[in-house]
Enzyme design. Structure first.
Site, PDB file in Angstrom:
ATOM      1  CG  ASN A   7     -13.536  16.196 -12.476  1.00  0.00           C
ATOM      2  OD1 ASN A   7     -12.872  15.289 -12.707  1.00  0.00           O
ATOM      3  ND2 ASN A   7     -13.317  17.205 -13.252  1.00  0.00           N
ATOM      4  NE  ARG A  91     -15.335  15.033 -16.256  1.00  0.00           N
ATOM      5  CZ  ARG A  91     -14.305  15.147 -17.180  1.00  0.00           C
ATOM      6  NH1 ARG A  91     -13.431  15.690 -16.375  1.00  0.00           N
ATOM      7  NH2 ARG A  91     -14.290  15.035 -18.270  1.00  0.00           N
ATOM      8  CG  HIS A 180     -16.079  17.503 -23.597  1.00  0.00           C
ATOM      9  ND1 HIS A 180     -15.402  17.918 -24.785  1.00  0.00           N
ATOM     10  CD2 HIS A 180     -15.090  17.581 -22.563  1.00  0.00           C
ATOM     11  CE1 HIS A 180     -14.162  18.152 -24.312  1.00  0.00           C
ATOM     12  NE2 HIS A 180     -14.150  17.972 -22.975  1.00  0.00           N
ATOM     13  NE  ARG A 241      -7.412  13.654 -25.439  1.00  0.00           N
ATOM     14  CZ  ARG A 241      -8.205  14.262 -24.679  1.00  0.00           C
ATOM     15  NH1 ARG A 241      -9.107  15.121 -25.070  1.00  0.00           N
ATOM     16  NH2 ARG A 241      -8.009  14.235 -23.286  1.00  0.00           N
ATOM     17  CD  GLU A 364     -17.719  19.826 -18.056  1.00  0.00           C
ATOM     18  OE1 GLU A 364     -16.762  20.913 -18.314  1.00  0.00           O
ATOM     19  OE2 GLU A 364     -17.431  18.762 -18.173  1.00  0.00           O
TER      20      GLU A 364
END
Ligand code: ADP
Length: 380
Positions: A7, A91, A180, A241, A364
């Site tokens: 990743n 990923r 996600h 965010r 994940e």
């Protein structure tokens, strides 16, 4: 069968090595601060203490070499030879409208991932570098791309279209994509398992609360709506965010503060959210300490965070019609049970007594490893 999961972010390359048949992780780690003067190599074999050493790593190619060297290190490595790895799963954040599932990487797929860099300029380029590095270092080993956006490709057009002139969708592919996806797929599968039902038979609201936060309405294993949008900025309040706000705030602030698009982007992505409101931190642990100390802005940040999750769950309950489970995951979802308790108390009358409120540890990486395993096995 050993599968390596990679990743690559803008300044890091995380990795984890799995024995997929046994569903066990053999080791994991990361190269951090890539491109800075001092980088770090982190190595964490399963069941043993993590080691962290200073190193020099100018780019992602070198990072992949460092990962390879760590895995086959004569003393502490877990591999005899790089060719013991049967596949590498990557990923990749953005797969646009082209990928609704994971895929073996060939030249055509690489071109597409490069094309979607325009939509994810911070995320796809490091993934491309990681893939190229792995192709060179793990020569002949199949490489697989697992996209963050793929799971949400089942959203109907009414959920993903924005109310701007349609020509901009056609010209620039501006629409809601959602992110996600691998986590929401894992969470909804796990929820079905916990409910003891086939995934096709359950409706789940999946709430992923990490540094980035998003929520998805999953009907019978398919995503039908999600809170993140064209970029990961839309939706819930996050660490740094802003999540949802009137888009006119953007043009107002740019004029009022005389700032350009880059700076505005930085404000919304890096200086807002829990950090922006509290003025303390983007880390929920610090916000919780602030609450203990009676800090009013920490209280406000926490309240906005929880309020918005409630609103989204309400909206997605309306979209789904029937909800079998609301499932919390991610660093905050897994570790702050009071958020789940408050939401459960508030929404129980609306969702009914049959709706379960669950917590799962999202994984994940394991799902990336499994997708890679399945594609490699099928192609062999
Ligand atoms: P990422 O999105 O980077 O994978 P994580 O899923 O690890 O992030 O979530 C990071 C967030 O989880 C941070 O806000 C952190 O404060 C929060 N978190 C992690 N552990 C705890 C804890 N024990 N208590 C409260 N919050 C926690």
């Amino acid at each position: 069968m050993l599968i390596l999961v990679v990743n690559c972010g803008s300044s890091s390359a995380k990795y984890e090595l799995f024995n997929v048949e046994k569903e066990t992780s053999l080791c994991r780690g990361a190269v951090e601060r890539i491109g800075e003067q001092t980088s770090w190599m982190v190595y964490h074999p399963s069941g043993k203490d993590q080691t962290k050493q200073k190193t020099v790593c100018p780019d992602h190619h070198r990072a992949i070499e460092l990962i390879r060297d760590t895995l086959v290190d004569a003393q502490k490595g877990v591999l005899k030879d790089v060719m013991d790895v049967m596949g590498v799963g990557h990923r990749v954040v953005h797969g646009g409208e082209e990928f609704n599932q994971s895929t073996l990487i060939d030249a055509k797929v690489m071109k597409s991932i490069e094309k979607f860099s325009a939509l994810a300029p911070l995320h796809n380029p490091p993934a491309i570098e990681g893939i190229k590095g792995c192709m060179r270092i793990f020569q002949g080993v199949p490489q697989v791309a697992v996209f963050d956006t793929a799971f949400h490709q089942t959203m109907p057009e009414q959920a993903f279209a924005y109310g701007i002139p349609y020509k901009f969708y056609k010209k620039y592919s501006i629409r809601k994509y959602g992110f996600h996806g691998t986590s929401h797929r894992y969470i909804s599968m796990k929820a079905a398992e916990l409910l003891g039902c086939p995934v096709q038979d359950v409706n789940v609201i999946s709430v992923h609360l990490g540094n980035g936060c998003s929520i998805a309405a999953v009907a019978g294993g398919k995503s039908i709506d999600t809170s993140m949008g064209f970029t990961p900025l839309e939706g819930l309040l996050m660490g740094t965010r802003s999540g949802d706000m009137d888009p006119a705030v953007v043009t107002f602030l740019m004029r009022a503060e005389n700032i350009g698009p880059e700076e505005m982007d930085g404000i919304m992505n890096k200086k807002s959210g829990l950090l922006g409101i509290s003025g303390i931190s983007n880390d929920m642990r610090d916000i919780l300490s602030g609450l203990q100390e009676g800090n009013a802005r920490a209280r406000l940040a926490y309240d906005v965070f929880v309020y918005r999750i409630k609103k989204y769950i309400g909206a997605y309950a309306a979209v789904l019609g029937k909800v079998d489970a609301v499932v919390f995951a991610g660093g905050i979802g897994e570790n702050v049970p009071e958020i789940k308790s408050e939401i459960k108390r508030h929404l129980r009358p609306m969702l009914g007594s049959a709706c379960e409120f669950l917590t799962v540890r999202t994984n994940e990486e394991l799902l990336i490893a499994k997708d890679t395993y399945n594609l490699v096995k099928r192609s062999a």
